[in-house]
Design a protein around this motif. Sequence first.
Motif, PDB file in Angstrom:
ATOM      1  N   TYR A 116       0.861  -1.072  -0.002  1.00  0.00           N
ATOM      2  CA  TYR A 116       0.089   0.236   0.008  1.00  0.00           C
ATOM      3  C   TYR A 116       0.934   1.196   0.003  1.00  0.00           C
ATOM      4  N   PRO A 117       1.004   2.060  -1.094  1.00  0.00           N
ATOM      5  CA  PRO A 117       1.948   3.178  -1.257  1.00  0.00           C
ATOM      6  C   PRO A 117       1.726   4.069  -0.423  1.00  0.00           C
ATOM      7  N   GLY A 118       0.397   4.563   0.032  1.00  0.00           N
ATOM      8  CA  GLY A 118       0.104   5.633   0.849  1.00  0.00           C
ATOM      9  C   GLY A 118       0.858   6.866   0.524  1.00  0.00           C
ATOM     10  N   ALA A 119       1.501   7.458   1.542  1.00  0.00           N
ATOM     11  CA  ALA A 119       2.088   8.947   1.282  1.00  0.00           C
ATOM     12  C   ALA A 119       3.387   8.910   0.393  1.00  0.00           C
ATOM     13  N   MET A 120       3.872   7.689   0.154  1.00  0.00           N
ATOM     14  CA  MET A 120       4.843   7.667  -0.769  1.00  0.00           C
ATOM     15  C   MET A 120       4.590   8.017  -2.178  1.00  0.00           C
ATOM     16  N   SER A 121       3.357   7.762  -2.642  1.00  0.00           N
ATOM     17  CA  SER A 121       3.045   7.795  -3.876  1.00  0.00           C
ATOM     18  C   SER A 121       2.601   9.549  -4.130  1.00  0.00           C
ATOM     19  N   GLN A 122       2.513  10.228  -3.109  1.00  0.00           N
ATOM     20  CA  GLN A 122       2.343  11.621  -3.267  1.00  0.00           C
ATOM     21  C   GLN A 122       3.964  12.591  -3.220  1.00  0.00           C
ATOM     22  N   PHE A 123       4.805  11.757  -2.927  1.00  0.00           N
ATOM     23  CA  PHE A 123       6.084  12.497  -2.868  1.00  0.00           C
ATOM     24  C   PHE A 123       6.739  12.963  -4.258  1.00  0.00           C
ATOM     25  N   SER A 124       7.440  14.243  -4.347  1.00  0.00           N
ATOM     26  CA  SER A 124       7.713  14.519  -5.613  1.00  0.00           C
ATOM     27  C   SER A 124       8.664  15.333  -5.481  1.00  0.00           C
ATOM     28  N   ASP A 125       9.311  16.058  -6.753  1.00  0.00           N
ATOM     29  CA  ASP A 125      10.438  17.038  -6.677  1.00  0.00           C
ATOM     30  C   ASP A 125      10.080  18.444  -5.965  1.00  0.00           C
ATOM     31  N   ALA A 126       8.811  18.639  -5.927  1.00  0.00           N
ATOM     32  CA  ALA A 126       8.523  19.965  -4.927  1.00  0.00           C
ATOM     33  C   ALA A 126       8.867  19.553  -3.659  1.00  0.00           C
ATOM     34  N   ASP A 127       8.805  18.364  -2.928  1.00  0.00           N
ATOM     35  CA  ASP A 127       9.251  18.010  -1.639  1.00  0.00           C
ATOM     36  C   ASP A 127      10.606  17.908  -1.326  1.00  0.00           C
ATOM     37  N   ILE A 128      11.567  18.343  -2.259  1.00  0.00           N
ATOM     38  CA  ILE A 128      12.972  18.390  -1.910  1.00  0.00           C
ATOM     39  C   ILE A 128      13.425  19.756  -1.936  1.00  0.00           C
ATOM     40  N   PRO A 129      13.823  20.227  -0.893  1.00  0.00           N
ATOM     41  CA  PRO A 129      14.217  21.707  -0.968  1.00  0.00           C
ATOM     42  C   PRO A 129      15.485  21.873  -1.527  1.00  0.00           C
ATOM     43  N   ASP A 130      15.933  22.913  -2.200  1.00  0.00           N
ATOM     44  CA  ASP A 130      17.336  23.138  -2.748  1.00  0.00           C
ATOM     45  C   ASP A 130      18.299  23.086  -1.800  1.00  0.00           C
ATOM     46  N   GLU A 131      18.285  23.143  -0.470  1.00  0.00           N
ATOM     47  CA  GLU A 131      19.119  23.001   0.573  1.00  0.00           C
ATOM     48  C   GLU A 131      19.672  21.632   0.644  1.00  0.00           C
ATOM     49  N   ALA A 132      18.600  20.844   0.410  1.00  0.00           N
ATOM     50  CA  ALA A 132      19.041  19.236   0.549  1.00  0.00           C
ATOM     51  C   ALA A 132      19.863  18.784  -0.520  1.00  0.00           C
ATOM     52  N   PHE A 133      20.021  19.432  -1.769  1.00  0.00           N
ATOM     53  CA  PHE A 133      20.954  19.277  -2.756  1.00  0.00           C
ATOM     54  C   PHE A 133      22.414  19.854  -2.470  1.00  0.00           C
ATOM     55  N   ARG A 134      22.376  20.948  -1.919  1.00  0.00           N
ATOM     56  CA  ARG A 134      23.474  21.722  -1.778  1.00  0.00           C
ATOM     57  C   ARG A 134      24.452  21.130  -0.841  1.00  0.00           C
ATOM     58  N   GLU A 135      23.657  20.503   0.519  1.00  0.00           N
ATOM     59  CA  GLU A 135      24.399  20.072   1.772  1.00  0.00           C
ATOM     60  C   GLU A 135      25.145  18.651   1.562  1.00  0.00           C
ATOM     61  N   ALA A 136      24.908  17.884   0.275  1.00  0.00           N
ATOM     62  CA  ALA A 136      25.408  16.521   0.400  1.00  0.00           C
ATOM     63  C   ALA A 136      26.000  16.351  -1.029  1.00  0.00           C
ATOM     64  N   ARG A 137      26.882  15.409  -0.883  1.00  0.00           N
ATOM     65  CA  ARG A 137      27.655  14.925  -2.023  1.00  0.00           C
ATOM     66  C   ARG A 137      26.998  13.843  -2.872  1.00  0.00           C
ATOM     67  N   HIS A 138      26.133  13.147  -2.391  1.00  0.00           N
ATOM     68  CA  HIS A 138      25.514  12.095  -3.351  1.00  0.00           C
ATOM     69  C   HIS A 138      24.332  11.929  -3.183  1.00  0.00           C
TER      70      HIS A 138
END
Length: 325
Positions: A116-138
């Motif tokens: 049952y996917p539930g909340a995971m089926s609603q997760f998308s690009d809009a839920d990932i803030p720019d800071e999350a990309f800037r603070e990690a290597r991979h």
Amino acid sequence: MTSKRQSIELLVAGELNMDLILDDLESFPELEKEKIAGDMNLTLGSSSAIFAANIARLGISTRFCGLVGSDSFGTQVISQLQDFGVETDRIRISDRHKTGLTAIIRFNNSRAMVTYPGAMSQFSDADIPDEAFREARHLHISSIFLQPGIKRDLINIVQRAKSSGMTVSIDPQWDPDEKWDLNLSQLLKQIDFFLPNEAEFLQYTKASSVEDGLEKLRPATNAAVIVKRGTRGATFLKEGTIETVPAYINEDPVDAVGAGDSFNAGFIYRFLKGDSIEQSVAFANLAGAVSTTQAGGTAAITSIDEVLHIANQKFSTTKFDEITR
């Protein structure tokens, strides 16, 4: 390429759910009949979460970005990730959607799964803030077909990650609809590592063998393609060269749930430590084999030292320092 703080080595973005595992059945379920399970376990599930838990305990600083419901399963997901050492401050809690659940029924070394996917089926690009990309290597993403928002936005997510200087790995997992409608040619030009298992890879490439499928991809991919083959090890294509790295065989496996995710964790762990592709695949094979020594995808891999202990005890070899240190 923009600069970034790199305060975290790894960002995992995607699906989160609990696993309900039913074991010790006398026979497989049949329609209109009730069966009794001799054992039951409710534990952290999802490919991405198992990957994150295992690589965090190997020593990689890891942050998860995902979506759960405001329910007891969501609370358990976050709590268990924190217990494994994963940073959860970028996991959002939804009042509208329930946390996902996978029911796994195991019988005679085979298994059936219903999700049952539930909340995971609603997760998308809009839920990932720019800071999350800037603070990690991979960046690592898994289970594309259980997440329609991620599948729709995948190329954009990859481009955001690459523009921040990240390397990217993707394990697409099985397509429940068996359409396999992923733009593979476009994706493999932009990511760094593609990590399917053999059955999935043959579906994507419409090939009769792993070697034939890799030959098809040889002229068109910029990514390293690593195909997990269980007891036959792993075969990879990198810069036009195809090689196979043999497996570590567990002669009496307890459970194969999460072995592929453990392989991924082992591979990215060694990649982030600076190893070659071949060295990383060798340790990935080891991590996958160690995972099968205990039930559930997160029980066996508790630290790098414990992995080495189990490996030396179970596989009777002294060569692990060559691929782990």
